[in-house]
Enzyme design. Structure first.
Site, PDB file in Angstrom:
ATOM      1  N   HIS A  51      10.754  12.309  73.542  1.00 40.95           N
ATOM      2  CA  HIS A  51      11.794  11.302  73.334  1.00 40.95           C
ATOM      3  C   HIS A  51      11.975  11.085  71.834  1.00 40.95           C
ATOM      4  O   HIS A  51      11.006  10.894  71.097  1.00 40.95           O
ATOM      5  CB  HIS A  51      11.409   9.981  74.006  1.00 40.95           C
ATOM      6  CG  HIS A  51      11.356  10.064  75.502  1.00 40.95           C
ATOM      7  ND1 HIS A  51      12.476  10.238  76.272  1.00 40.95           N
ATOM      8  CD2 HIS A  51      10.315  10.001  76.363  1.00 40.95           C
ATOM      9  CE1 HIS A  51      12.136  10.275  77.549  1.00 40.95           C
ATOM     10  NE2 HIS A  51      10.824  10.141  77.630  1.00 40.95           N
ATOM     11  N   CYS A  93      16.710  14.133  71.943  1.00 44.50           N
ATOM     12  CA  CYS A  93      17.988  13.507  71.636  1.00 44.50           C
ATOM     13  C   CYS A  93      18.176  13.425  70.115  1.00 44.50           C
ATOM     14  O   CYS A  93      17.235  13.109  69.389  1.00 44.50           O
ATOM     15  CB  CYS A  93      18.057  12.105  72.251  1.00 44.50           C
ATOM     16  SG  CYS A  93      17.977  12.081  74.054  1.00 44.50           S
TER      17      CYS A  93
END
Length: 308
Positions: free
Chosen positions: A80, A122
């Site tokens: 993440h 991301c």
């Protein structure tokens, strides 16, 4: 470096295995996978220490990056992340500035020849924006402001098995063999926007070679460069001086004897020592409480002063 939370999770129907596809054909956590740092050892500090070589002397060789100025290094990160950071263990983060400075230390200390950096997270492109060291090529699964999406949902465990970029990258690498002539330009095209649902990016301005001349096997496939020499190499150590053997002096030891013990029969017939009796905890307090209750019921509280 693996957090190891997937292979050992109690929701995994097949413990100690991690599959890249829901048909469970390829176990990416097989017997040939060597994990040097797992669990709570996977921290930002340990990661940076491995890259820069700033490890304690007690660290074994298996936990060191034994590279030099002729080594090609592959660094792959996934997890993440956001704009300029990647999370470690959901408790700390590594920033793009820290990563760029670590690569510069590696270059100054001659710990790599060429470095390939791949990140699947991301806004992954933000992680290589601050790189400034030479001979570094970087790839990311998404641009700044974009999410990196998952792939291959498994209804049995209720989560996705992989990220899209990693899935198509692994699919591409399965066809690579040691004699393959595929180059980095082919690697840049493994996951177009139509498949990744994001815009993969790459950076080559710091790299000294044209990507079309860089083979995939320069970083994948365990291909090592070997120097061939026609000269004879003497493997016998050259002993110039004979080391003197240490002299061992043996001192005569004083005769020792055991302390006389009681006969076994006498030990058996010995009576155990009587322990001193002490009232249990709260016994005195309970006794006084009982006396006071009897006194109150008999004489009343007005005669309580005669007790004290």
């Amino acid at each position: 470096m693996l957090a190891d939370d997937m292979a050992c999770n109690h929701r995994n129907p097949k413990p100690a295995t991690v599959f890249s596809h829901k048909n469970m054909e390829l176990n990416v956590y097989g017997d040939d996978v060597e994990v040097d740092y797992r669990g709570y050892e996977v921290t930002v500090e340990n990661f940076l220490r491995v890259l820069t070589g700033r490890l304690p002397r007690s660290t074994p060789r298996s936990k060191r990056l034994l590279s030099d100025d002729r080594s090609n290094i592959l660094i792959y990160l996934t997890g993440h992340g956001g704009n300029g950071f990647l999370k470690f263990q959901d408790s700390e983060e590594i920033s793009n500035v820290e990563l760029a400075d670590a690569f510069e230390q590696m270059w100054q200390k001659r710990r790599y020849n060429e470095l390939l950096f791949i990140i699947d997270t991301c806004q992954g492109a933000s992680m290589y924006e601050r790189f400034y060291s030479p001979n570094v090529m970087a790839l990311a699964s998404s641009q700044v402001g974009e999410d990196s999406l998952s792939h291959q949902p498994d209804l049995a465990i209720g989560v996705h098995l992989m990220d899209r970029y990693t899935f198509y990258l692994l699919e591409f690498l399965e066809d690579i063999h040691p004699a393959s002539q595929a180059n980095m330009n082919d690697l840049f095209k493994v996951c177009p926007s139509s498949l990744c649902v994001s815009t993969p990016g790459h950076r080559t301005d710091l790299f000294h070679r044209d990507p079309s001349s860089v083979l995939i096997t320069d970083f994948f496939g365990s291909v090592r460069k070997v120097e061939i020499t026609t000269e004879a190499v003497d493997l016998v150590p050259n002993v110039t001086e004979q080391e003197e053997e240490p002299t061992l002096i043996v001192m005569p030891a004083e005769p020792q004897s055991y302390v006389e013990q009681l006969p076994v029969a006498e030990i058996i017939h010995q009576k155990p020592k009587q322990k001193d009796w002490h009232p249990p905890d709260g016994f005195i307090l309970g006794l006084w409480t009982l006396i006071l209750l009897v006194f109150f019921k008999t004489y009343g509280i007005k005669h309580l002063k005669h007790i004290f």
